[in-house]
Scaffold this active site. Sequence first.
Site, PDB file in Angstrom:
ATOM      1  N   ASP A   1      72.861  69.050 -25.238  1.00 43.84           N
ATOM      2  CA  ASP A   1      74.007  68.567 -26.009  1.00 43.84           C
ATOM      3  C   ASP A   1      75.113  68.137 -25.060  1.00 43.84           C
ATOM      4  O   ASP A   1      75.057  68.400 -23.864  1.00 43.84           O
ATOM      5  CB  ASP A   1      74.487  69.569 -27.071  1.00 43.84           C
ATOM      6  CG  ASP A   1      74.920  70.908 -26.493  1.00 43.84           C
ATOM      7  OD1 ASP A   1      74.673  71.157 -25.301  1.00 43.84           O
ATOM      8  OD2 ASP A   1      75.502  71.699 -27.249  1.00 43.84           O
TER       9      ASP A   1
ATOM     10  N   TYR B   1      78.611  67.603 -22.885  1.00 43.57           N
ATOM     11  CA  TYR B   1      79.598  68.488 -22.271  1.00 43.57           C
ATOM     12  C   TYR B   1      80.707  68.757 -23.276  1.00 43.57           C
ATOM     13  O   TYR B   1      81.120  67.868 -24.025  1.00 43.57           O
ATOM     14  CB  TYR B   1      80.202  67.827 -21.029  1.00 43.57           C
ATOM     15  CG  TYR B   1      79.216  67.575 -19.910  1.00 43.57           C
ATOM     16  CD1 TYR B   1      78.483  68.604 -19.335  1.00 43.57           C
ATOM     17  CD2 TYR B   1      79.039  66.286 -19.391  1.00 43.57           C
ATOM     18  CE1 TYR B   1      77.599  68.366 -18.288  1.00 43.57           C
ATOM     19  CE2 TYR B   1      78.159  66.040 -18.339  1.00 43.57           C
ATOM     20  CZ  TYR B   1      77.443  67.089 -17.802  1.00 43.57           C
ATOM     21  OH  TYR B   1      76.572  66.857 -16.772  1.00 43.57           O
TER      22      TYR B   1
ATOM     23  N   PHE C   1      74.093  64.201 -19.118  1.00 44.92           N
ATOM     24  CA  PHE C   1      74.397  64.645 -17.750  1.00 44.92           C
ATOM     25  C   PHE C   1      75.512  63.848 -17.067  1.00 44.92           C
ATOM     26  O   PHE C   1      75.995  64.242 -16.010  1.00 44.92           O
ATOM     27  CB  PHE C   1      73.136  64.648 -16.866  1.00 44.92           C
ATOM     28  CG  PHE C   1      72.086  65.618 -17.308  1.00 44.92           C
ATOM     29  CD1 PHE C   1      72.240  66.976 -17.076  1.00 44.92           C
ATOM     30  CD2 PHE C   1      70.955  65.183 -17.990  1.00 44.92           C
ATOM     31  CE1 PHE C   1      71.270  67.889 -17.509  1.00 44.92           C
ATOM     32  CE2 PHE C   1      69.984  66.082 -18.416  1.00 44.92           C
ATOM     33  CZ  PHE C   1      70.147  67.439 -18.171  1.00 44.92           C
TER      34      PHE C   1
ATOM     35  N   HIS D   1      65.406  73.295 -15.423  1.00 44.02           N
ATOM     36  CA  HIS D   1      66.665  72.602 -15.692  1.00 44.02           C
ATOM     37  C   HIS D   1      67.513  72.551 -14.412  1.00 44.02           C
ATOM     38  O   HIS D   1      67.454  73.472 -13.589  1.00 44.02           O
ATOM     39  CB  HIS D   1      67.436  73.353 -16.797  1.00 44.02           C
ATOM     40  CG  HIS D   1      68.548  72.575 -17.389  1.00 44.02           C
ATOM     41  ND1 HIS D   1      69.807  72.509 -16.827  1.00 44.02           N
ATOM     42  CD2 HIS D   1      68.611  71.819 -18.520  1.00 44.02           C
ATOM     43  CE1 HIS D   1      70.584  71.754 -17.569  1.00 44.02           C
ATOM     44  NE2 HIS D   1      69.886  71.314 -18.601  1.00 44.02           N
TER      45      HIS D   1
END
Length: 225
Positions: free
Chosen positions: A68, A70, A81, A190
């Site tokens: 999701d 920031y 990202f 991740h």
Amino acid sequence: MPEIKPNIEVSWAQMLQEEFQKPYFSALKEFLLEEKANFAVYPPGKLIFNAFDRTPFKNVKIIILGQDPYHGERQAHGLSFSVPMGIKLPPSLVNIFKEVHQDVGISMPVHGNLEKWAKQGVLLMNATLTVRATQAGSHQGKGWELFTDEVIRLLSQHRKNLVFMLWGRYARNKKELIDQQKHYVLESAHPSPLSAYNGFIGCKHFSKANSYLRQNGITEIDWQV
């Protein structure tokens, strides 16, 4: 039911027109209106579909799936990202750039805006496209995942030789939506500081993706931002 026409790039609008008419999407729109009436919601409305606007359907070469947006002020701009110019690099993005540097030799960038990747065909899509300020995951389970799962299915079905970069357990669970006979799926931990050194750093996804594109006669990505 009144027709819902989100402001989204035309090729995506055509591919997703049936999705926009489904009851869950109408409910999602009502939820977002209520949220925006009471809280700050990121990214700004005009940037919710930024990933799609920057990377039309036929231009997609690579999909980098985030979870999701920031949730800090001015961080989210609709690309997974990525952060706008002038915003401090989040830790996960720092680790992404570390891996790009180690993998393909590009020096560490001074900014975190990944629009250049998007314009070359990297779909930077979060599974959930909005979030309440300061509350990570606050818009999960409201319908966005149904929408973005369908995006993955449509890409898998109607395109070929795409690269899917699935980082972390959440993204890796989307593998079942992808026809791996037609596409190249890359999996790793991740890039979060909690897990980056458990398999993300050293995964070489960026060079592997370009090698696959090259083998299939597709122009590679310049990973310099």
